[in-house]
Structures are given as structure tokens and as C-alpha cells.
Motif scaffolding. Structure first.
Motif, PDB file in Angstrom:
ATOM      1  N   ASN A 158       0.853  -1.176   0.000  1.00  0.00           N
ATOM      2  CA  ASN A 158       0.000   0.000   0.000  1.00  0.00           C
ATOM      3  C   ASN A 158       0.893   1.231   0.000  1.00  0.00           C
ATOM      4  O   ASN A 158       1.570   1.514   0.987  1.00  0.00           O
ATOM      5  N   VAL A 159       0.929   1.913  -1.129  1.00  0.00           N
ATOM      6  CA  VAL A 159       1.809   3.081  -1.222  1.00  0.00           C
ATOM      7  C   VAL A 159       0.963   4.342  -1.235  1.00  0.00           C
ATOM      8  O   VAL A 159       0.261   4.614  -2.200  1.00  0.00           O
ATOM      9  N   GLU A 160       1.050   5.075  -0.152  1.00  0.00           N
ATOM     10  CA  GLU A 160       0.305   6.333  -0.117  1.00  0.00           C
ATOM     11  C   GLU A 160       1.155   7.442  -0.711  1.00  0.00           C
ATOM     12  O   GLU A 160       2.305   7.623  -0.338  1.00  0.00           O
ATOM     13  N   GLN A 161       0.530   8.158  -1.633  1.00  0.00           N
ATOM     14  CA  GLN A 161       1.248   9.233  -2.316  1.00  0.00           C
ATOM     15  C   GLN A 161       1.841  10.223  -1.308  1.00  0.00           C
ATOM     16  O   GLN A 161       2.955  10.706  -1.473  1.00  0.00           O
ATOM     17  N   LYS A 162       1.085  10.462  -0.237  1.00  0.00           N
ATOM     18  CA  LYS A 162       1.508  11.461   0.757  1.00  0.00           C
ATOM     19  C   LYS A 162       2.846  11.051   1.394  1.00  0.00           C
ATOM     20  O   LYS A 162       3.748  11.858   1.570  1.00  0.00           O
ATOM     21  N   ILE A 163       2.919   9.768   1.724  1.00  0.00           N
ATOM     22  CA  ILE A 163       4.132   9.270   2.369  1.00  0.00           C
ATOM     23  C   ILE A 163       5.320   9.336   1.411  1.00  0.00           C
ATOM     24  O   ILE A 163       6.417   9.768   1.764  1.00  0.00           O
ATOM     25  N   LEU A 164       5.044   8.936   0.167  1.00  0.00           N
ATOM     26  CA  LEU A 164       6.080   8.977  -0.864  1.00  0.00           C
ATOM     27  C   LEU A 164       6.572  10.414  -1.065  1.00  0.00           C
ATOM     28  O   LEU A 164       7.775  10.686  -1.045  1.00  0.00           O
ATOM     29  N   ASP A 165       5.624  11.323  -1.232  1.00  0.00           N
ATOM     30  CA  ASP A 165       5.984  12.733  -1.446  1.00  0.00           C
ATOM     31  C   ASP A 165       6.746  13.298  -0.261  1.00  0.00           C
ATOM     32  O   ASP A 165       7.697  14.068  -0.423  1.00  0.00           O
ATOM     33  N   GLY A 166       6.316  12.909   0.913  1.00  0.00           N
ATOM     34  CA  GLY A 166       6.988  13.383   2.127  1.00  0.00           C
ATOM     35  C   GLY A 166       8.445  12.985   2.136  1.00  0.00           C
ATOM     36  O   GLY A 166       9.332  13.791   2.425  1.00  0.00           O
ATOM     37  N   PHE A 167       8.684  11.736   1.777  1.00  0.00           N
ATOM     38  CA  PHE A 167      10.059  11.243   1.772  1.00  0.00           C
ATOM     39  C   PHE A 167      10.891  11.986   0.725  1.00  0.00           C
ATOM     40  O   PHE A 167      11.989  12.461   0.987  1.00  0.00           O
ATOM     41  N   ILE A 168      10.306  12.097  -0.467  1.00  0.00           N
ATOM     42  CA  ILE A 168      11.028  12.769  -1.549  1.00  0.00           C
ATOM     43  C   ILE A 168      11.318  14.228  -1.174  1.00  0.00           C
ATOM     44  O   ILE A 168      12.402  14.747  -1.415  1.00  0.00           O
ATOM     45  N   GLY A 169      10.343  14.847  -0.517  1.00  0.00           N
ATOM     46  CA  GLY A 169      10.503  16.242  -0.108  1.00  0.00           C
ATOM     47  C   GLY A 169      11.604  16.430   0.926  1.00  0.00           C
ATOM     48  O   GLY A 169      12.189  17.509   1.034  1.00  0.00           O
ATOM     49  N   SER A 170      11.897  15.368   1.664  1.00  0.00           N
ATOM     50  CA  SER A 170      12.906  15.502   2.715  1.00  0.00           C
ATOM     51  C   SER A 170      14.332  15.287   2.206  1.00  0.00           C
ATOM     52  O   SER A 170      15.294  15.422   2.954  1.00  0.00           O
ATOM     53  N   LEU A 171      14.457  14.940   0.932  1.00  0.00           N
ATOM     54  CA  LEU A 171      15.796  14.681   0.388  1.00  0.00           C
ATOM     55  C   LEU A 171      16.561  15.993   0.201  1.00  0.00           C
ATOM     56  O   LEU A 171      15.953  17.039  -0.022  1.00  0.00           O
ATOM     57  N   PRO A 172      17.884  15.921   0.258  1.00  0.00           N
ATOM     58  CA  PRO A 172      18.681  17.146   0.084  1.00  0.00           C
ATOM     59  C   PRO A 172      18.694  17.647  -1.362  1.00  0.00           C
ATOM     60  O   PRO A 172      19.267  18.680  -1.640  1.00  0.00           O
ATOM     61  N   PHE A 173      18.118  16.891  -2.275  1.00  0.00           N
ATOM     62  CA  PHE A 173      18.085  17.354  -3.676  1.00  0.00           C
ATOM     63  C   PHE A 173      16.745  16.991  -4.300  1.00  0.00           C
ATOM     64  O   PHE A 173      15.963  16.235  -3.737  1.00  0.00           O
ATOM     65  N   LYS A 174      16.515  17.566  -5.457  1.00  0.00           N
ATOM     66  CA  LYS A 174      15.304  17.263  -6.210  1.00  0.00           C
ATOM     67  C   LYS A 174      15.594  16.047  -7.087  1.00  0.00           C
ATOM     68  O   LYS A 174      16.653  15.967  -7.698  1.00  0.00           O
ATOM     69  N   LEU A 175      14.656  15.134  -7.177  1.00  0.00           N
ATOM     70  CA  LEU A 175      14.885  13.979  -8.053  1.00  0.00           C
ATOM     71  C   LEU A 175      14.939  14.435  -9.508  1.00  0.00           C
ATOM     72  O   LEU A 175      14.255  15.385  -9.890  1.00  0.00           O
ATOM     73  N   THR A 176      15.744  13.771 -10.298  1.00  0.00           N
ATOM     74  CA  THR A 176      15.744  14.071 -11.731  1.00  0.00           C
ATOM     75  C   THR A 176      14.442  13.524 -12.323  1.00  0.00           C
ATOM     76  O   THR A 176      13.773  12.690 -11.710  1.00  0.00           O
ATOM     77  N   SER A 177      14.115  13.974 -13.523  1.00  0.00           N
ATOM     78  CA  SER A 177      12.853  13.480 -14.076  1.00  0.00           C
ATOM     79  C   SER A 177      12.960  11.990 -14.394  1.00  0.00           C
ATOM     80  O   SER A 177      11.977  11.259 -14.300  1.00  0.00           O
ATOM     81  N   ALA A 178      14.165  11.548 -14.715  1.00  0.00           N
ATOM     82  CA  ALA A 178      14.345  10.103 -14.942  1.00  0.00           C
ATOM     83  C   ALA A 178      14.102   9.343 -13.635  1.00  0.00           C
ATOM     84  O   ALA A 178      13.445   8.296 -13.623  1.00  0.00           O
ATOM     85  N   GLN A 179      14.602   9.870 -12.538  1.00  0.00           N
ATOM     86  CA  GLN A 179      14.383   9.210 -11.247  1.00  0.00           C
ATOM     87  C   GLN A 179      12.892   9.187 -10.897  1.00  0.00           C
ATOM     88  O   GLN A 179      12.378   8.185 -10.412  1.00  0.00           O
ATOM     89  N   ASN A 180      12.212  10.283 -11.175  1.00  0.00           N
ATOM     90  CA  ASN A 180      10.769  10.316 -10.926  1.00  0.00           C
ATOM     91  C   ASN A 180      10.023   9.283 -11.749  1.00  0.00           C
ATOM     92  O   ASN A 180       9.139   8.586 -11.257  1.00  0.00           O
ATOM     93  N   ARG A 181      10.399   9.193 -13.017  1.00  0.00           N
ATOM     94  CA  ARG A 181       9.732   8.241 -13.896  1.00  0.00           C
ATOM     95  C   ARG A 181       9.956   6.806 -13.405  1.00  0.00           C
ATOM     96  O   ARG A 181       9.033   6.007 -13.298  1.00  0.00           O
ATOM     97  N   VAL A 182      11.201   6.523 -13.066  1.00  0.00           N
ATOM     98  CA  VAL A 182      11.538   5.187 -12.598  1.00  0.00           C
ATOM     99  C   VAL A 182      10.794   4.858 -11.295  1.00  0.00           C
ATOM    100  O   VAL A 182      10.306   3.743 -11.101  1.00  0.00           O
TER     101      VAL A 182
END
Ligand code: ADP
Ligand code: MG
Length: 678
Positions: free
Chosen positions: A243-267
Motif C-alpha cells: 500500500n503506497v500512499e502518495q503522501k508518504i512517498l511525497d513526504g520522503f522525496i521532499g525531505s531529500l537534500p536534492f530534487k529527483l531528476t525526471s528520470a528518477q521520478n519516472r523510474v
């Protein structure tokens, strides 16, 4: 009527006794079927005959002429030498057979012969002669195109040809066409019997390629059909629907020291959709060195852990496992996640150890020991998976109940090879590097420029940068290699860079020593790290901007590319120095490729071309299939067509696909590739 079976041992063919059977065995020909599929390496166009007067030393020629004289001698060391003088209207040349005295009885003066062999100056009297490899009596109706088979000592071409001919005469009619009619029509492929006949004894050269094409298609098709069936069987299994909640995923990504590349997002989207699905994920994540795969692994692991599952992450070296461990525990999303580092594959664990207190276990091969058990393993990630065998990957997955699988590789596998090796995996590609990277400058440094490269390093270190210096394997023995690396570190420290700290890293160090050195290097306390190839994969230290490879000529291209991938990870300009003394042309071609391109895919293609698919991965356990006629590189287009058809067939009608697979196996008693269904 006798039943003819293709798996009859070749020995039972007429003209094949135990002795010949043994010789055939050295060519890996055991059965009649092997013989039927034992194809010529090349063909000789016997319509292309030079007048004798025009012959000059060359590797292979066809000569037609009349026997003018015959002489047979036994030399002092009991060597038989049979010589004929052959003449045509333009001149005369000597033809020579060694150690085939029985041929003497065959020849008469005036007889017309067609011979084939090497034209050279005899070492004895320096006159031009033909060392005969094959011959036939000129009947005026001889085959125009002669097949040239791989040979083994003691088995003469003539004999081999007649055995194959008899195998074809008796067995060709029982070979069934395994390819479905609709495919044959669609791709205009000839029948199997016609193809086999044409490959052995083509009426003219234009018949060869269509025949080869047809058989290659068949090999690829059944190979891919097997993969497609395996994949569909895996997908039919019940896996874990995370069960992957978008909120949890976004929260984690938001806490990273950098922005994901669009390739990383797609993957990530691809991985998340696999994880959500009830079938187990089987995904290969391919991305060039430095494309940012680690964070993807950390993200996927995080999602599984949030679902209450355990995750295992396996890396090929202790240093890399430790680096992953250090990175992951720094992520703020991992604050309350229990992470364990498990390395030291050399000490065997004696008692069963259930890892129930950890959410994420990062380790080396130590993870796959039999005694290691998990409580609730839901996701298995393998980093630098090309470093592992097929088996090792499978063992780890078996520690869970159909867990999701993510395998990552930086070895940019050329497409055709990928489709063959990892054909049953879904594929995600990181085809973009994180922003702000400056392309690496690569230089070839001949021995006499070594000093100036040291001066350059000194300057960069004074500006605050750091250096990797890799010493290759020099000798067979690891001890001596180690000594070479030690001596080099010593020399650099004392004679060249007394003002800096030179460190030494190699595989034989204890874990805490390795750890300590990496720590010091990471902290900038060591400026130059001399190392064996243990740092080849994965290591990520952005402040190190110079990679020096000693004896670069001894490394393979993939390795050089990986080594170079250790630098160029920050925003500073990075430099790669390939120190080499290259006389050999393959080594030169490798270095040239490194100078010309930094694109891993391009480099892999060159590598594949230089080495051929067999050596591409170095080991047999890579699982690379052996095809009889198909060529993974040359026939990429055929491979893709066959793959599409195979996967479509399985998607449309699994039962028909399965029947087709089994009837094909029945017909030949063996998979085309030696691969098997489960
Ligand atoms: P590889 O694909 O070779 O395993 P890594 O995962 O080691 O690459 O990442 C290389 C470097 O790039 C690391 O220092 C990592 O922190 C950094 N990185 C990864 N993704 C990004 C991104 N989206 N933006 C900036 N830096 C990134
Ligand atoms: Mg990596």
C-alpha cells in the motif's frame, strides 16, 4: 521400418566408428542432431579459380589442374610427404600433403583435381607450393560452393563432409518445422529442412543468408518464448500488494537534500506501480554510473518498510555495502528505521540467525548464507547485480515469500544482450544524470608524461581536491599484487607527495580498517587513495575529482568506465588519467573509446564488439546462452522481432505458447539455447 531419432549417438551413423565419434566429440558433436546443426564456419566459392601462373603466397586458394607427376617420400623422422605437380595451361605448381600416405593410391597421372589450401613458399626449397587442406576429383560437376567446417586434428574435411551428408540424407526428413506457419509467412522465412540443407550445401552463396536468418529467428523465438512463459508464470504468482500512499512517498522525496531528476521520478513511478500490484515485481534498474540509483533503492525500501516488511539490500563489496549503510541512515526519512549492516562473508555463521529486529539489512554475499533468515522479507534489492551470478540473486529472493525484486546495474548492457540475459525482467532506465555535473576530461598518459600528471595532481590537491589511484592486477598471485599496490603507495608518499597523506585500500584489509580508511578519505584527511580494483563499483566521494589508472591497458572497457565513474560526481571539473604503454591494438582501441566517449551505452557497444558476447561478462555463470547460428550482436533486429512475437503469443494464448514450446522441445530433445522452462 526403423524409427529414426535425432538423439541417436553419432556413432551409429554409417562411416562413424568409435574413433571418429571421439573426434566428433571434441567438436561437441555427440548426436545426429548435433551433426545436423554443426554448420560450416564459412564457404568457399569454387567457381573463383585463379590460373596457376597467377598464384602467389596467400592464405587460401583454389587450384584446378591435371596431375603431371606424383612423388611420395618418408622423411628420416618418419614423416610422410606426398607431392603432386599440378598443371594447367598457364603453368605448374606443387601440391603437398603431409602424413596422409593412403592418398597415394588414389591419384593417377593425368587425373583432374580441384585442390584448396594455403599457397606458400616451402621452407625447404623456397618454391611456391600449395599445402592442401581439402581436395576433390574434378568431375566437371563438382559443387560450386564448398562448406568449410571447424576442424579437429585427425578428422579430415572430406570425411566430415561425407558424415554430415549421410546424416542429412537420413535424418533431415524427420525434422519438423517448429516455427508456426503464420510467423513463417509473416517474416518470409523458409522451411527448416530447406534452411539446414542450404547452410550445409548451398547451391550458391546467396542461399546462405536467408537460411541462417531463418534458423536464427527460430533460436531467438524459442529462447524468448521460454522467457515470456517464465515471466508470465512469475506474474501469475501471488506477491505482495504494497500500500503506497502518495503522501508518504511525497513526504520522503521532499525531505531529500536534492530534487529527483525526471528520470528518477519516472523510474519511481514504474517501481511504485509494480509494488502496488499483487504480483511480484521483477525489475531491472539500469543507469549509468552516477545516475543516482542508490536513492531509488532507499525509496523503494522505505515504502516496503512502511508496510511492515523487511528489506534486504545486497552489494558486491564490503566497502560499497558500508557506504550504502552510511548514506541510508543519514536520510531523515530513515530516522526511526532499524538498519543493519551485515558483511564479512568469510566468517561462516554456524547457527541459524533470524534477523527479526531490523527493517533494512544491507550486506554483501554474507546475506545469502543458508543460516541467515528473515522474518518477513518483502523486498529484495541487488546492487551492481552483474557482479553476482544468477544463482546468488535467486537465493536471496528465496529468503522471502515471493518478495518483490529490484536489481540494479551500472553496466550498460547493450540492448540485444539485455534482452537475452535479463529478458524476463521488466526494465527501467535512468537515462539522465543529476544536474550540475561537469563532463569528465579523460587523458591518455604515456609513461614519459607521468611526471607532469603528478604535478597536475599536486596543483589540484592544493586546491582542495582528492585523488584515486588504481593499481591493477599485475601477477597471478594476489599477494604479489598487493605488494605492488603497497610499494606504489609507499613510493608516492615518500618520493612524490611527501606533503600529502597517501592511503592504501585493498580487499585483504579487515572491515574496520577498510572502514577507517574510507572514513579518512571521505573526511579529506587522506588526499590520495591508492587502491586495487576494490573501489571499482559504487564508491561515491564527490570531492575526489581525479582518477588515475595505472596500466590502463590491462583493464577491460567496462572496468575503465566504472573506475572513471568514481569521479565527476560533484560540480568541480574532474579528470581521468589513463597511464598506459600500449602496443597491442585491442588495448589501444579500448583507451581510444574511453577518450572519445563518456556514454556508458556507447562504451558497452564498443566493448561488445571488441570482445564478443562470450567474454563480455567474463564468466560463464552470467547465463549467456550459446546459440547455434544466431549472433546476438549482428542479429539484433531478428532478436527484437522474435521477442515481440514470442511475448505477444504468450499474452494472447498461453496454452498455445506452452504447447509450442513443448513440441519444439520434443522435436529436438533440447532447448535451442540449453535453457529450460523452470
Ligand atoms: P549510481 O547510480 O552510480 O549508484 P549514486 O546513487 O551513487 O549513483 O549517486 C551518485 C551521486 O549523485 C550521489 O552523490 C548522490 O547523492 C547524488 N544524487 C543522486 N540523485 C541526485 C539528484 N537527483 N540530484 C543531485 N544529486 C543526486
Ligand atoms: Mg551505485
Amino acid at each position: 521400418m526403423t524409427i529414426v531419432k535425432l538423439d541417436t549417438p553419432a556413432q551409429y551413423l554409417k562411416g562413424v566408428g568409435p574413433k571418429v565419434a571421439k573426434l566428433l566429440g571434441t567438436l561437441a558433436v555427440e548426436t545426429v542432431e548435433d551433426l545436423v546443426y554443426f554448420f560450416p564456419r564459412e564457404y568457399q566459392d569454387r567457381t573463383n579459380v585463379k590460373p596457376i601462373a597467377q598464384l602467389s603466397a596467400s592464405n587460401s586458394e583454389i587450384v584446378k589442374g591435371r596431375i603431371a607427376s606424383i612423388s611420395h617420400q618418408i622423411t628420416r623422422n618418419r614423416f610422410s610427404v606426398l607431392k603432386l605437380e599440378l598443371s594447367d595451361l598457364t603453368g605448374t605448381i606443387q601440391a603437398v600433403w603431409f602424413n596422409q600416405p593412403y592418398l597415394t593410391k588414389l591419384f593417377r597421372r593425368g587425373m583432374k583435381l580441384i585442390i584448396f589450401g594455403k599457397v606458400e613458399y616451402s621452407s625447404f626449397d623456397k618454391i611456391l607450393q600449395v599445402s592442401v587442406r581439402d581436395f576433390e576429383v574434378d568431375t566437371g560437376e563438382n559443387v560450386r560452393i564448398a562448406p568449410l567446417y571447424p576442424l579437429t586434428e585427425g578428422l579430415y574435411p572430406k570425411k566430415l563432409k561425407s558424415i554430415i551428408k549421410s546424416a542429412l540424407d537420413n535424418y533431415l526428413p524427420v525434422i519438423k518445422d517448429a516455427l508456426p506457419d503464420d510467423l513463417r509467412k509473416k517474416y518470409k522465412l523458409c522451411g527448416v529442412q530447406e534452411a539446414i540443407q542450404a547452410l550445409h550445401f548451398p547451391a550458391d552463396l546467396s542461399k546462405v543468408e536467408p537460411a541462417r536468418h531463418r534458423l536464427a529467428f527460430e533460436e531467438f523465438f524459442f529462447f524468448q518464448l521460454n522467457l515470456a512463459l517464465r515471466q508470465s508464470a512469475v506474474k501469475a504468482k501471488a506477491g505482495i500488494a504494497f500500500n503506497v500512499e502518495q503522501k508518504i512517498l511525497d513526504g520522503f522525496i521532499g525531505s531529500l537534500p536534492f530534487k529527483l531528476t525526471s528520470a528518477q521520478n519516472r523510474v519511481m513511478t514504474e517501481i511504485v506501480s509494480d509494488m502496488r500490484a499483487a504480483r511480484p515485481m521483477n525489475r531491472l534498474l539500469q543507469g549509468d554510473v552516477g545516475s543516482g540509483k542508490t536513492i531509488i533503492a532507499a525509496l523503494a525500501a522505505f515504502l516496503a518498510i512502511r508496510n511492515g516488511y523487511q528489506v534486504a539490500l545486497m552489494a558486491p563489496t564490503e566497502i560499497l555495502a558500508k557506504q550504502h549503510f552510511d548514506k541510508v541512515i543519514q536520510l531523515s526519512g530513515y530516522r526511526d528505521i532499524r538498519v543493519k549492516l551485515l558483511t564479512g562473508s568469510t566468517q561462516k555463521i554456524k547457527e541459524v540467525r533470524v534477523l527479526d529486529k531490523y527493517d533494512l539489512v544491507i550486506g554483501t554475499q554474507a546475506l545469502i548464507q543458508r543460516k541467515i533468515e528473515f522474518k518477513k522479507l518483502g523486498l529484495v534489492i541487488v546492487d551492481e547485480q552483474h557482479r553476482f551470478g544468477v544463482k546468488e540473486r535467486a537465493v536471496l529472493a528465496e529468503k522471502g515469500l515471493t518478495p518483490d525484486n529490484l536489481v540494479m546495474t551500472a553496466t550498460p548492457i547493450p540492448r540485444s544482450l539485455g534482452l537475452t540475459l535479463y529478458g524476463e525482467l521488466d526494465r527501467s532506465v535512468l537515462d539522465e544524470l543529476p544536474p550540475g555535473r561537469t563532463p569528465i576530461k579523460t587523458h591518455y598518459v604515456p609513461e614519459n608524461k607521468r611526471q607532469s600528471s603528478y604535478e597536475f595532481m599536486r596543483q589540484k590537491i592544493n586546491e582542495g581536491r582528492q585523488v584515486f589511484l588504481v593499481c591493477p592486477l599485475v601477477e597471478e598471485s594476489e599477494k604479489i599484487d598487493l605488494k605492488a599496490a603497497m610499494d606504489e603507495a609507499d613510493r608516492l608518499q615518500r618520493e612524490i607527495f611527501p606533503e600529502f597523506k597517501v592511503g592504501l585500500m585493498h580487499g585483504k584489509l579487515k572491515s574496520d580498517q577498510k572502514d577507517n580508511i574510507m572514513k579518512q578519505f571521505r573526511a579529506g584527511k587522506i588526499q590520495i587513495l591508492v587502491s586495487t580494483t576494490v573501489i571499482e563499483v559504487g564508491i561515491d566521494i564527490p570531492n575526489a575529482t581525479i582518477m588515475v589508472v595505472e596500466h590502463a591497458e590491462r583493464f577491460g572497457l567496462a572496468q575503465l568506465h566504472q573506475l572513471r565513474g568514481r569521479i565527476g560526481r560533484g560540480s568541480e571539473q574532474s579528470y581521468c588519467f589513463l597511464i598506459a604503454e600500449t602496443k597491442s591494438s585491442p588495448a589501444r582501441a579500448r583507451i581510444k573509446a574511453m577518450l572519445e566517449s563518456s556514454d556508458g551505452f556507447h562504451i558497452a557497444e564498443v566493448d561488445l564488439r571488441l570482445r564478443g558476447p562470450g567474454d563480455f561478462f567474463g564468466t560463464r555463470q552470467s547465463g549467456l546462452p550459446i546459440f547455434r547460428v544466431a549472433d546476438i550482436i549482428k542479429d539484433e533486429k531478428i532478436l527484437c522481432q522474435a521477442r515481440v512475437e514470442a511475448f505477444e503469443l504468450v499474452a494472447k494464448d498461453v496454452n498455445r505458447a506452452r504447447n509450442l514450446w513443448h513440441s519444439q522441445r520434443q522435436a529436438t530433445k533440447d532447448a535451442p539455447s540449453g535453457a529450460s522452462l523452470n
